[in-house]
Design an enzyme around this catalytic site. Structure first.
Site, mmCIF file in Angstrom:
data_model
loop_
_atom_site.group_PDB
_atom_site.id
_atom_site.type_symbol
_atom_site.label_atom_id
_atom_site.label_comp_id
_atom_site.label_asym_id
_atom_site.label_seq_id
_atom_site.Cartn_x
_atom_site.Cartn_y
_atom_site.Cartn_z
ATOM 1 N N HIS A 89 0.754 -0.871 0.002
ATOM 2 C CA HIS A 89 -0.383 0.236 -0.269
ATOM 3 C C HIS A 89 0.608 0.862 0.006
ATOM 4 C CE1 HIS A 89 -4.448 -0.990 0.499
ATOM 5 N NE2 HIS A 89 -3.869 -2.678 0.816
ATOM 6 N N HIS A 111 -6.721 -3.904 -4.692
ATOM 7 C CA HIS A 111 -6.946 -2.397 -4.748
ATOM 8 C C HIS A 111 -5.846 -2.246 -6.510
ATOM 9 C CE1 HIS A 111 -8.042 -0.126 -0.993
ATOM 10 N NE2 HIS A 111 -7.887 -1.358 -0.526
#
Length: 699
Positions: free
Chosen positions: A239, A306
């Site tokens: 991330h 994601h």
């Protein structure tokens, strides 16, 4: 003991079913029933021992894990602890005392049979060789890898000096590298960009496009299920937290490190979710793409949930740093949108899983219903756009990216059936497609496909060790970003997979961890004057923990797994188990509700000093109606082009005055401009009464 029976129904000789056994139909036969139950329990335990003994011949989990603290350069070794690195449902897992060995294996061939150094390519260029586009991109990727190695060395210097910080607050001192490198560049939003350093200056957008084109060429030549050789290292969610990735490389080794020695080359599997929320998303994905181009048969990339246009725009709409926002902050709206599309062109070709030595399957999310096979997954045709994920293989691909395992907790200990089978997902978006799966599903899938372990990522645990053994040792979770989003007290981890010294034919899995920064963020209580507002401008209310009551006569009074709440900013789950902020104005419908953990709520409140202000939400609609359109756009199912266009339109309509109303500390995902001012919405009459409920009790 001889016993008969198949599947899950086991019976002992002389033991009949409850309906036919005469002792079960008479009063006073309690002793017979207890003896029968004990016999069945003994048979069950024997069966579990046989199953795990058979499983351990292929894959074993080490009893120990390694951990480094960034404040000390010495590695510590500890045993697993139940409730931290081992889930409560692991009652029969058998850990191994064996030592891990990086045994020799056939060395995979890299591109052109070796990994040329930058100097080799420059020499070839002087010889007036005509390079193709892929060759030029390969030279660019080699330079990026070299710059990445320098960043690893820089982090190592910081560790030796006793320095540590969160990724969002990292300001690397390039003077430690020598060579006259310039300091990181500040981009709009307050992020300190390392892209000019990684790409060695020049036309950054053009270089990124060439890198994406080369990465796509490599991925197109490889299958949707990668076949990986051991030894291997598996990384979880990153991330955009580049410094955590560099710390793992510094402490435990980086790709290509074996080139200077005779050591066995190690495979690297990066299990998705490299973007969204972090401060260095572009740097992370650029570094990983370059590693893939330089080491195509050693570095393996799996797609995460994601790596998806809809999820990126939703993250931005909810107030985080979505990948689309990160691209715009670096290059502006027009060029940033082109870079965003270029990267997603590569994401569409990413593999969905990796199989290590035919016995360990690595995927980002989970198994879903577990009724699919690896052969079916191999038949999936790429590219897979965001609109294709839910329909491919009747939702199987979507569950591979999204589904979660059922874990033991206080709720399903009172209802054991909730730990088994397939249930509706607690996640709000597309709950009818997403599933949660029990340990029986994991075991059945492994036996059907000849596997001994499933490795997944997708979830963090607060607090957590960066890894977790689940489902009686058939499943492991790994999460590599420590102090996730700058607020969660979790370690970052990876999994080292080698061979047992006692039995070289057995794969041995050993977690390796970097310790979190010790910060108490999850248990803090906010002062009464803290009043966070949701993106629509509603004053949020603090809610007390929900108590799961057990009332046999009224079973509907028990909250179930599918009622779990998650933070809209950092994704922390099970908010209902502790105090959290809830927006009553946004309602309770999954598509509109807005809940925050205490840590995220603390950065959306007024009263901070000017030097700590940060704009937490980049796109704030100018009216509630526009906010409804924005939230609907982030959750709807339409094409990527319309999704990008809608995000751009909403960004143009955003209100600067209302944007300044939502403030963040310097650890927030974004930073405010110098003239940001707080302008809270007018208090309603019922807000005064709600403020009395804002301070939670100590219990």
């Amino acid at each position: 003991m001889h016993y008969t029976g198949g599947g899950d129904g086991l019976t002992s000789p002389g033991t009949a079913s409850a309906s036919s056994h005469p002792a079960r139909s008479r009063a006073g036969s309690t002793g017979s029933i207890v003896r029968s139950q004990r016999t069945l329990r003994t048979i069950f335990l024997d069966r579990m021992h046989l199953k795990h003994q058979d499983k351990s011949t292929y894959v074993a989990i080490s009893r120990y894990y390694d951990i480094y603290s960034s404040s000390a350069s010495t590695m510590r070794t500890h045993q697993h602890r139940r409730g931290s690195g081992v889930a409560e449902d692991c009652r029969h897992v058998k850990f191994s005392e064996a030592q891990l060995s990086l045994c020799a294996s056939p060395e995979p061939l890299l591109m052109d049979g070796h990994s040329p150094e930058v100097e080799d390519l420059e020499t070839a260029g002087k010889q007036e060789r005509t390079y193709s586009v892929l060759d030029r991109a390969f030279m660019l990727a080699s330079r990026i890898v070299e710059r990445g190695k320098q960043l690893v060395d820089l982090v190592g210097t910081e560790v030796r000096d006793g320095f540590d910080c969160l990724d969002g607050k990292w300001k690397p001192d390039f003077s430690l590298l020598g060579g006259g490198f310039s300091d990181p560049v500040d981009v709009s939003g307050g992020t300190r960009s390392l892209l000019p350093f990684l790409l060695d200056g020049g036309e950054l957008p053009q270089k990124l496009k060439e890198l994406c084109a080369a990465t796509m060429e490599v991925l197109m030549a490889q299958p949707v299920v990668s076949e990986v050789e051991a030894p291997a290292k598996v990384f979880g969610d990153i991330h955009g937290q580049l410094r955590d990735l560099l710390l793992l490389f510094h402490f435990y080794g980086r790709p290509g490190q074996e080139e200077a020695t005779d050591d066995v080359p190690v495979s690297y599997v990066f299990n998705g979710d490299w973007v969204d929320r972090g401060h260095h998303q572009l740097e992370v994905v650029t570094f990983l793409f370059a590693l893939k181009v330089v080491y195509p048969d050693l570095v393996w990339l799996n797609r995460g949930n994601h790596e998806d246009v809809h999820q990126n725009t939703k993250t931005t709409a909810q107030g985080g740093i979505g990948f689309n926002r990160a691209c715009e902050e670096h290059f502006g709206r027009e060029v940033g949108n082109e870079i965003f599309i270029s990267f997603h062109g590569v994401f569409h070709w990413l593999p969905l899983a990796a199989r290590i030595e035919s016995h360990i399957l690595v995927l980002h999310g989970g198994l879903g219903e577990g009724k699919w096979t690896l052969d079916q997954l191999r038949s999936v045709q790429r590219p897979l756009t965001s609109d294709d994920l839910m329909s491919t293989l009747d939702g199987t691909v979507y569950n591979i990216l999204w589904s979660d395992p059922l874990s033991h907790n206080d709720s399903n200990s009172k209802m054991p059936h909730m730990s088994f089978g397939v249930h509706r997902s607690h996640r709000s978006k597309h709950a009818s497609i997403m599933k949660v799966f029990g340990r029986d599903i994991t075991e059945r899938f492994c036996k059907t496909e000849g596997l001994a372990l499933i490795v997944r990522s997708h979830q963090f645990k607060s607090p957590g060790k960066g890894y977790e053994v689940m489902h009686d040792g058939w499943l492991m979770r790994v999460f590599s970003a420590r102090n996730y989003n700058g607020r969660v007290p979790n370690d970052g981890g990876m999994l080292l997979i080698g061979r047992s010294e006692e039995s070289p034919s057995t794969l041995l899995v050993r977690p390796q961890v970097i310790e979190r920064l010790h910060r108490q963020v999850s248990s803090m209580i906010l002062p009464p004057e803290f009043e966070p507002y949701c993106p629509r401008g509603h004053l949020m209310n603090i809610e007390r923990p929900r108590m799961d009551t057990c009332m046999p006569r009224f079973p509907w009074g028990i909250w179930h797994e599918d009622e779990r709440l998650e933070c809209a900013r950092c994704g922390q789950e099970d908010l209902q188990k502790e105090c959290y902020f809830h927006c009553r104005g946004c309602g309770t419908k999954p598509e509109t509700c807005y809940d925050l953990c205490l840590a995220c709520a603390s950065v959306l409140v007024p009263g901070r000093g000017d030097d700590e202000l940060a704009a937490a939400i980049p796109v704030v609609p100018s009216s509630p109606a526009a906010a409804d359109d924005l939230l609907d756009a982030s959750d709807s199912e339409y094409s990527e082009d319309s999704c990008l266009a809608e995000a751009a339109q909403q960004a143009a309509k955003s209100s600067p005055q209302l944007s300044g109303a939502l403030m963040a500390s310097e650890e927030a995902p974004g930073a405010a401009t110098a003239d940001a001012t707080f302008a809270p919405p007018p208090r309603r009459a019922d807000d005064a009464a709600a403020s009395a409920y804002r301070q939670p009790s100590a219990g």
